[in-house]
Motif scaffolding. Sequence first.
Motif, PDB file in Angstrom:
ATOM      1  N   LEU A  93       0.867  -1.161  -0.045  1.00 56.40           N
ATOM      2  CA  LEU A  93       0.146  -0.099   0.007  1.00 56.40           C
ATOM      3  C   LEU A  93       1.008   1.252   0.019  1.00 56.40           C
ATOM      4  O   LEU A  93       0.495   2.314  -0.613  1.00 56.40           O
ATOM      5  N   VAL A  94       1.942   1.166   0.715  1.00 65.02           N
ATOM      6  CA  VAL A  94       2.990   2.543   0.809  1.00 65.02           C
ATOM      7  C   VAL A  94       3.473   2.748  -0.752  1.00 65.02           C
ATOM      8  O   VAL A  94       3.623   3.849  -0.898  1.00 65.02           O
ATOM      9  N   ALA A  95       3.636   1.643  -1.249  1.00 65.52           N
ATOM     10  CA  ALA A  95       4.111   1.673  -2.838  1.00 65.52           C
ATOM     11  C   ALA A  95       3.189   2.166  -3.536  1.00 65.52           C
ATOM     12  O   ALA A  95       3.609   3.088  -4.468  1.00 65.52           O
ATOM     13  N   VAL A  96       1.822   2.008  -3.445  1.00 62.34           N
ATOM     14  CA  VAL A  96       0.850   2.336  -4.075  1.00 62.34           C
ATOM     15  C   VAL A  96       0.696   3.850  -4.178  1.00 62.34           C
ATOM     16  O   VAL A  96       0.487   4.764  -4.732  1.00 62.34           O
ATOM     17  N   ALA A  97       0.847   4.047  -2.740  1.00 64.66           N
ATOM     18  CA  ALA A  97       0.476   5.507  -2.215  1.00 64.66           C
ATOM     19  C   ALA A  97       1.739   6.548  -2.835  1.00 64.66           C
ATOM     20  O   ALA A  97       1.597   7.568  -3.028  1.00 64.66           O
ATOM     21  N   LEU A  98       2.890   6.012  -2.860  1.00 64.82           N
ATOM     22  CA  LEU A  98       3.969   6.901  -3.565  1.00 64.82           C
ATOM     23  C   LEU A  98       3.914   7.046  -4.978  1.00 64.82           C
ATOM     24  O   LEU A  98       4.040   8.299  -5.213  1.00 64.82           O
ATOM     25  N   LEU A  99       3.222   6.170  -5.776  1.00 65.22           N
ATOM     26  CA  LEU A  99       2.791   6.598  -7.010  1.00 65.22           C
ATOM     27  C   LEU A  99       1.780   7.760  -7.119  1.00 65.22           C
ATOM     28  O   LEU A  99       1.816   8.394  -7.907  1.00 65.22           O
ATOM     29  N   VAL A 100       0.576   7.469  -6.331  1.00 65.09           N
ATOM     30  CA  VAL A 100      -0.219   8.539  -6.136  1.00 65.09           C
ATOM     31  C   VAL A 100       0.163   9.915  -5.981  1.00 65.09           C
ATOM     32  O   VAL A 100      -0.021  11.011  -6.481  1.00 65.09           O
ATOM     33  N   ARG A 101       0.978   9.802  -4.805  1.00 63.78           N
ATOM     34  CA  ARG A 101       1.776  10.987  -4.564  1.00 63.78           C
ATOM     35  C   ARG A 101       2.475  11.961  -5.582  1.00 63.78           C
ATOM     36  O   ARG A 101       2.432  13.045  -5.862  1.00 63.78           O
ATOM     37  N   ARG A 102       3.210  11.046  -6.324  1.00 62.54           N
ATOM     38  CA  ARG A 102       4.172  11.639  -7.319  1.00 62.54           C
ATOM     39  C   ARG A 102       3.222  12.068  -8.715  1.00 62.54           C
ATOM     40  O   ARG A 102       3.629  12.895  -9.261  1.00 62.54           O
ATOM     41  N   TYR A 103       2.023  11.229  -8.996  1.00 60.11           N
ATOM     42  CA  TYR A 103       1.143  11.479  -9.989  1.00 60.11           C
ATOM     43  C   TYR A 103       0.180  12.184  -9.891  1.00 60.11           C
ATOM     44  O   TYR A 103      -0.680  12.476 -11.174  1.00 60.11           O
ATOM     45  N   TYR A 104      -0.378  12.401  -8.721  1.00 59.62           N
ATOM     46  CA  TYR A 104      -1.676  12.810  -8.725  1.00 59.62           C
ATOM     47  C   TYR A 104      -1.461  14.163  -7.529  1.00 59.62           C
ATOM     48  O   TYR A 104      -1.278  13.974  -6.458  1.00 59.62           O
ATOM     49  N   THR A 140       3.766  -0.132 -16.187  1.00 61.30           N
ATOM     50  CA  THR A 140       4.636   0.646 -15.638  1.00 61.30           C
ATOM     51  C   THR A 140       5.409   1.575 -16.549  1.00 61.30           C
ATOM     52  O   THR A 140       5.534   2.856 -16.420  1.00 61.30           O
ATOM     53  N   LEU A 141       5.608   1.101 -17.702  1.00 57.54           N
ATOM     54  CA  LEU A 141       6.165   1.764 -18.871  1.00 57.54           C
ATOM     55  C   LEU A 141       5.237   3.052 -19.480  1.00 57.54           C
ATOM     56  O   LEU A 141       5.766   4.191 -19.655  1.00 57.54           O
ATOM     57  N   TYR A 142       4.034   2.753 -19.498  1.00 53.74           N
ATOM     58  CA  TYR A 142       2.902   3.642 -20.007  1.00 53.74           C
ATOM     59  C   TYR A 142       2.946   4.779 -18.925  1.00 53.74           C
ATOM     60  O   TYR A 142       2.797   5.831 -19.039  1.00 53.74           O
ATOM     61  N   LEU A 143       3.042   4.538 -17.667  1.00 55.22           N
ATOM     62  CA  LEU A 143       3.054   5.596 -16.549  1.00 55.22           C
ATOM     63  C   LEU A 143       4.318   6.254 -16.634  1.00 55.22           C
ATOM     64  O   LEU A 143       4.158   7.615 -16.380  1.00 55.22           O
ATOM     65  N   ALA A 144       5.357   5.706 -16.971  1.00 57.44           N
ATOM     66  CA  ALA A 144       6.555   6.281 -16.705  1.00 57.44           C
ATOM     67  C   ALA A 144       6.469   7.162 -18.309  1.00 57.44           C
ATOM     68  O   ALA A 144       7.329   8.425 -18.002  1.00 57.44           O
ATOM     69  N   VAL A 145       6.101   6.937 -19.417  1.00 62.51           N
ATOM     70  CA  VAL A 145       6.268   7.839 -20.500  1.00 62.51           C
ATOM     71  C   VAL A 145       4.936   8.672 -20.697  1.00 62.51           C
ATOM     72  O   VAL A 145       5.205   9.796 -21.132  1.00 62.51           O
ATOM     73  N   PHE A 146       3.889   8.148 -20.539  1.00 59.85           N
ATOM     74  CA  PHE A 146       2.583   9.051 -21.062  1.00 59.85           C
ATOM     75  C   PHE A 146       1.934   9.767 -19.998  1.00 59.85           C
ATOM     76  O   PHE A 146       1.085  10.451 -20.244  1.00 59.85           O
ATOM     77  N   VAL A 147       2.390   9.667 -18.614  1.00 61.97           N
ATOM     78  CA  VAL A 147       1.430  10.379 -17.257  1.00 61.97           C
ATOM     79  C   VAL A 147       2.570  11.084 -16.656  1.00 61.97           C
ATOM     80  O   VAL A 147       3.517  10.743 -16.178  1.00 61.97           O
ATOM     81  N   ALA A 188       7.198  17.032  -7.476  1.00 60.34           N
ATOM     82  CA  ALA A 188       8.414  16.679  -7.212  1.00 60.34           C
ATOM     83  C   ALA A 188       8.735  16.632  -5.813  1.00 60.34           C
ATOM     84  O   ALA A 188       8.477  17.355  -5.073  1.00 60.34           O
ATOM     85  N   PRO A 189       9.692  15.816  -5.438  1.00 62.04           N
ATOM     86  CA  PRO A 189       9.975  15.678  -4.079  1.00 62.04           C
ATOM     87  C   PRO A 189      10.555  16.777  -3.454  1.00 62.04           C
ATOM     88  O   PRO A 189      11.524  17.304  -4.291  1.00 62.04           O
ATOM     89  N   LYS A 190      10.465  17.381  -2.167  1.00 69.98           N
ATOM     90  CA  LYS A 190      10.851  18.725  -1.693  1.00 69.98           C
ATOM     91  C   LYS A 190      12.281  18.527  -1.256  1.00 69.98           C
ATOM     92  O   LYS A 190      13.369  19.392  -1.560  1.00 69.98           O
ATOM     93  N   LEU A 191      12.666  17.451  -0.586  1.00 73.27           N
ATOM     94  CA  LEU A 191      13.994  17.056   0.137  1.00 73.27           C
ATOM     95  C   LEU A 191      14.636  16.074  -0.471  1.00 73.27           C
ATOM     96  O   LEU A 191      15.907  16.007  -0.754  1.00 73.27           O
ATOM     97  N   TRP A 192      14.139  14.854  -0.607  1.00 72.87           N
ATOM     98  CA  TRP A 192      14.603  13.422  -0.712  1.00 72.87           C
ATOM     99  C   TRP A 192      13.613  12.721  -1.563  1.00 72.87           C
ATOM    100  O   TRP A 192      12.521  12.472  -0.887  1.00 72.87           O
ATOM    101  N   GLY A 193      13.950  12.088  -2.611  1.00 71.49           N
ATOM    102  CA  GLY A 193      13.224  11.563  -3.685  1.00 71.49           C
ATOM    103  C   GLY A 193      13.484  10.179  -3.861  1.00 71.49           C
ATOM    104  O   GLY A 193      14.795   9.873  -3.957  1.00 71.49           O
ATOM    105  N   VAL A 194      12.694   9.325  -4.113  1.00 75.08           N
ATOM    106  CA  VAL A 194      13.002   7.650  -4.618  1.00 75.08           C
ATOM    107  C   VAL A 194      13.454   7.857  -5.815  1.00 75.08           C
ATOM    108  O   VAL A 194      12.860   8.663  -6.848  1.00 75.08           O
TER     109      VAL A 194
END
Length: 605
Positions: free
Chosen positions: A434-445, A497-504, A509-515
């Motif tokens: 769930l935390v990994a899913v949340a990170l995708l949501v955080r970066r893309y939404y 994953t590729l579509y998310l990386a290329v087309f979305v 952007a992370p403020k201090l430290w990012g994955v």
Amino acid sequence: MGVNDGDEGLRRRGCSCTKNDFLPEESFQSWGNYVQALKATPLRFKDRVLTRSLDTTEIHEIKARSEHEMKKTLTWWDLIWFGIGAVIGAGIFVLTGQEARQEAGPAVVLSFVVSGLSAMLSVFCYTEFAVEIPVAGGSFAYLRVELGDFVAFVAAGNILLEYVIGGAAVARSWTSYFATLCNKQPEDFRIIVHSMPEDYGQLDPIAVGVSAVICILAVVSTKGSSRFNYIASIIHVVVILFIIIGGFANADTKNYKPFAPFGTRGVFKASAVLFFAYIGFDAVSTMAEETKNPAKDIPIGLVGSMAVTTLAYCLLAIALCLMQPYYTINVDAPFSVAFEAVGWDWAKYVVAFGALKGMTTVLLVSAVGQARYLTHIARTHMMPPWLAQVHGKTGTPVNATIVMLTATAIIAFFTKLNILSNLLSISTLFIFMLVAVALLVRRYYVSGVTTTANQVKLIVCILLILISSIATAAYWGLSKHGWIGYCITVPIWFLGTLYLAVFVPQARAPKLWGVPLVPWLPSASIAINIFLLGSIDRASFARFGVWTVILLLYYIFFGLHASYDTAKASGENDRAAGGTWKQMEEGGAISSATDPNNTSANPGA
């Protein structure tokens, strides 16, 4: 009511021990209010499902509900040792022998690599959240911000259960290793009650005593706990180095053949079990609120401790399998028996001493972590706010620590270790996914930034990643030798994953430290965690289901209404200061005006 008055009201709730410290919300002020709240359950539930908290809400407004702030005393050095202390415990001294003999053979080292990789991916995901949202709530706060109140509550309830059951299992194991150190049997230190069921009739007063000592240490001072953990972990590391050096000194390379007697499936099956030897690092993320410089200290502390732990596990596994053939390894005390097999009988006492030190630090860090989880949950009033109290002098969550360790001690006192060990849970893997899913949501939404079209693309991509990962895990469990299914499921995961990386486009952007390597790294974390979930036994899934039902019942009858009233009260305070509800919590679907049974609007109902 103004902002200051509201804050004072929230602050006073943890100062005493009255009814209002447990159920202070309007919904519980009278039976009439409660009945009206129950009638509004569907509307309130919809609101809590759709509501997402904000970073600033968690960091400032929610944290202020603990009356006093936790003291910022920890550095990256403290976090590394906390991480080592949290992770390297009883698991390595028991699970290594079990999986080497029954599932993987000498290839158990590869199982540690696989499970370590999964843990490291999760560490990266946790780190970005812990740096940007440095609060005591850990994954609960992260999920509340990105996936909403309801998902966060279900996740947090399961990880709290894991802490309690895991702590009880370690406390029972502490007695067993203490008996070995005294050259006696564990039963010599337990009280046998023949009138009670066998699985619950071996009372363990030593486990209760150890839990009480750990409770005192955790309550007195976080920095003091850090110093104790630092000293104990150093001793533990010295013992581990002794085992590794002693093992290699008595190595016989012939014992490494065959290397993988159970094949690839055995390696992955063992990795699912051995993953639980890595559990504990999430407790370190809950200490972010007490860290002096989160942007620097948390990444170094979390990643550094996990790297050291993975290396130590691999070297221990290699040393064990080099000392004796895998099929002769003792399941219960692998390292002790291995040293006896090479003529070092005295070494079993060193191993037992090291195991005791390891389990003590695991109990301590677990106690510190679980109390902070519970504290932040109580700050939102999903649990009684009395549990959110932070002591003004010690700067520690006293009530939450005592409650959690009391529950741990009670279970440890009555329940046999084999019953507890059978509850190896899917909860932690579920949380990490769930935390990994949340990170995708955080970066893309980001609300108001992400377009509707990109929202739809994001949802579709996440669903493809989840469904393909679940299908891969299911195919692994159902098909012993097939491979065609992987040719379908793995490409779907890759393309999603590729579509998310290329087309979305990323919306934040992370403020201090990012994955690094987003979305690939969190997507891989989702896939590996779900894959390991597919190797967990049916009993654990049943336990997960039962506990989740209990959580839902509590949430519907208490937690939902308490958190709803508290969130709406905070929103009203904010509006009184010229703000809006959206500034406090994002996505609130229902306002007081649209809730016909809102008791805060009509206290006399």
